[in-house]
Design an enzyme around this catalytic site. Structure first.
Site, PDB file in Angstrom:
ATOM      1  N   ALA A 135       0.819  -1.217   0.000  1.00 58.26           N
ATOM      2  CA  ALA A 135       0.000   0.000   0.000  1.00 58.26           C
ATOM      3  C   ALA A 135       0.853   1.266   0.000  1.00 58.26           C
ATOM      4  O   ALA A 135       0.375   2.333  -0.418  1.00 58.26           O
ATOM      5  CB  ALA A 135      -0.939  -0.010   1.208  1.00 58.26           C
TER       6      ALA A 135
ATOM      7  N   SER B 233       0.537   5.177  -1.940  1.00 61.96           N
ATOM      8  CA  SER B 233       0.270   6.226  -0.945  1.00 61.96           C
ATOM      9  C   SER B 233      -1.022   5.960  -0.183  1.00 61.96           C
ATOM     10  O   SER B 233      -1.684   6.888   0.277  1.00 61.96           O
ATOM     11  CB  SER B 233       0.215   7.617  -1.602  1.00 61.96           C
ATOM     12  OG  SER B 233       1.471   7.967  -2.125  1.00 61.96           O
ATOM     13  N   LYS B 234      -1.365   4.671  -0.041  1.00 56.91           N
ATOM     14  CA  LYS B 234      -2.506   4.286   0.789  1.00 56.91           C
ATOM     15  C   LYS B 234      -2.042   3.925   2.206  1.00 56.91           C
ATOM     16  O   LYS B 234      -2.850   3.762   3.107  1.00 56.91           O
ATOM     17  CB  LYS B 234      -3.264   3.125   0.155  1.00 56.91           C
ATOM     18  CG  LYS B 234      -3.898   3.503  -1.178  1.00 56.91           C
ATOM     19  CD  LYS B 234      -4.497   2.311  -1.895  1.00 56.91           C
ATOM     20  CE  LYS B 234      -5.031   2.703  -3.268  1.00 56.91           C
ATOM     21  NZ  LYS B 234      -5.538   1.537  -4.028  1.00 56.91           N
ATOM     22  N   ALA B 235      -0.741   3.804   2.358  1.00 59.12           N
ATOM     23  CA  ALA B 235      -0.076   3.733   3.653  1.00 59.12           C
ATOM     24  C   ALA B 235       1.167   4.606   3.542  1.00 59.12           C
ATOM     25  O   ALA B 235       1.862   4.587   2.517  1.00 59.12           O
ATOM     26  CB  ALA B 235       0.304   2.305   4.022  1.00 59.12           C
TER      27      ALA B 235
END
Length: 305
Positions: free
Chosen positions: A271, A275-277
């Site tokens: 992720a 850029s989801k984490a």
């Protein structure tokens, strides 16, 4: 390098003590469980962090209903993203229906008896009949007051009309903990909703959820994630944080594997590339059965917080 300590199991051992042993045992499954427990503990103790929980797979019929409800009551989660099925099965029990344990029966015999099977869990058609009767009453109540509503608002209104302290949907409504269900239509709840709208002026707007969700994300100082199972609920949780650079901390428990490239089996580290984490975030993926592993993790956290 730290050495691997051998596990020592003793009589009357607390779950937190066992997980503590896991923490010293290595980097295999036990070590991952321990690290996930430590991350969850840190997330709950972080007063500036809003914790999102996603519920994928048959977690409510699988026995986690009270745990999810207690986490909402204890303010250990601040937002829920659920499959439509878990909401349906929560309501089924709230209306007096049940899930049953029964192994080994032939599926054609189950069909003849009006029973549906979820692995080793059975649900009778009579239980769904109760659900269908009660949910229509709720739809009639809500639609008499509102003709257009978002999914999140609908679930809030439904929760307020459920009289069951063990219902996670009812508890979330009373605690003002928002519940989202992006795949709500893919469930018995969704089927009944569609049928109701055929002869009622009642519209559910899925896009409207994004206004509330985006505001919630931007108003959060930090965001943590508890991702139970995979699929749509996992992705919706991850994607909801995209505009703020992703999750700051998260744990994932799944039985899916990464080799096929599916999101459900993807390790949380992946992720970061989307850029989801966030880069630098604290993440742990545990491969295993949520109904076994998460109760152990949460029990150990309750001993420490």
């Amino acid at each position: 390098m730290d050495k691997v300590n051998q596990l020592n199991v003793k009589k009357d051992m607390k779950v937190s003590e066992l997980i503590g042993q896991f923490d010293q045992s290595g980097v295999l499954g036990s070590g991952r469980v321990a690290r996930a427990s430590n991350i969850l503990c840190d997330m709950i103790n972080d007063v500036g962090m809003n914790v999102f929980m996603s519920l994928g797979g048959p977690l409510i019929p699988g026995g986690l209903r009270n745990i999810v409800t207690d986490m909402i009551k204890n303010k250990h989660v601040n937002l829920i993203i659920s499959s439509g099925a878990n909401i349906t099965h929560d309501m089924l029990e709230a209306f007096g229906g049940n899930h049953y344990r029964d192994e080994g029966r032939d599926d054609e015999d189950l069909n003849a008896d009006g029973i549906g099977r979820i692995a080793d869990i059975n649900v009778g058609s009579d239980d769904f009949t109760i659900f269908e009767r009660e949910i229509i009453k709720i739809f009639e109540d809500i639609s008499s007051r509102k003709s257009k509503i978002s999914i999140q608002e609908l679930l809030y209104e439904v929760g307020l009309l459920i009289d069951d302290e063990n219902s996670f949907l009812a508890t979330a409504a009373r605690m003002k903990t928002p519940v989202f269900a992006p795949g709500l239509i893919d469930s018995m709840f969704g089927l009944q909703l569609w049928m109701f709208t055929q002869d009622h002026d009642f519209t559910v707007d899925a896009v409207a959820d994004m206004h509330y969700l985006s505001d919630f994300v931007f108003d959060s100082e930090r965001i943590g994630g508890i991702l139970l199972g995979g699929g749509l609920t996992k992705h919706y949780t991850l994607a909801s944080t995209l505009l703020k650079g992703g999750l700051d901390s998260a744990i994932q428990i799944t039985l899916d594997r990464p080799e096929a490239g599916s999101l459900s089996g993807a390790p949380l580290q992946e992720a970061k590339s989307w850029s989801k984490a966030k880069c630098g975030s604290t993440l742990e993926t545990v491969i295993g059965d949520v109904t076994i592993i998460f109760p152990l993790i949460y029990a150990s956290v309750l001993d420490k917080i």
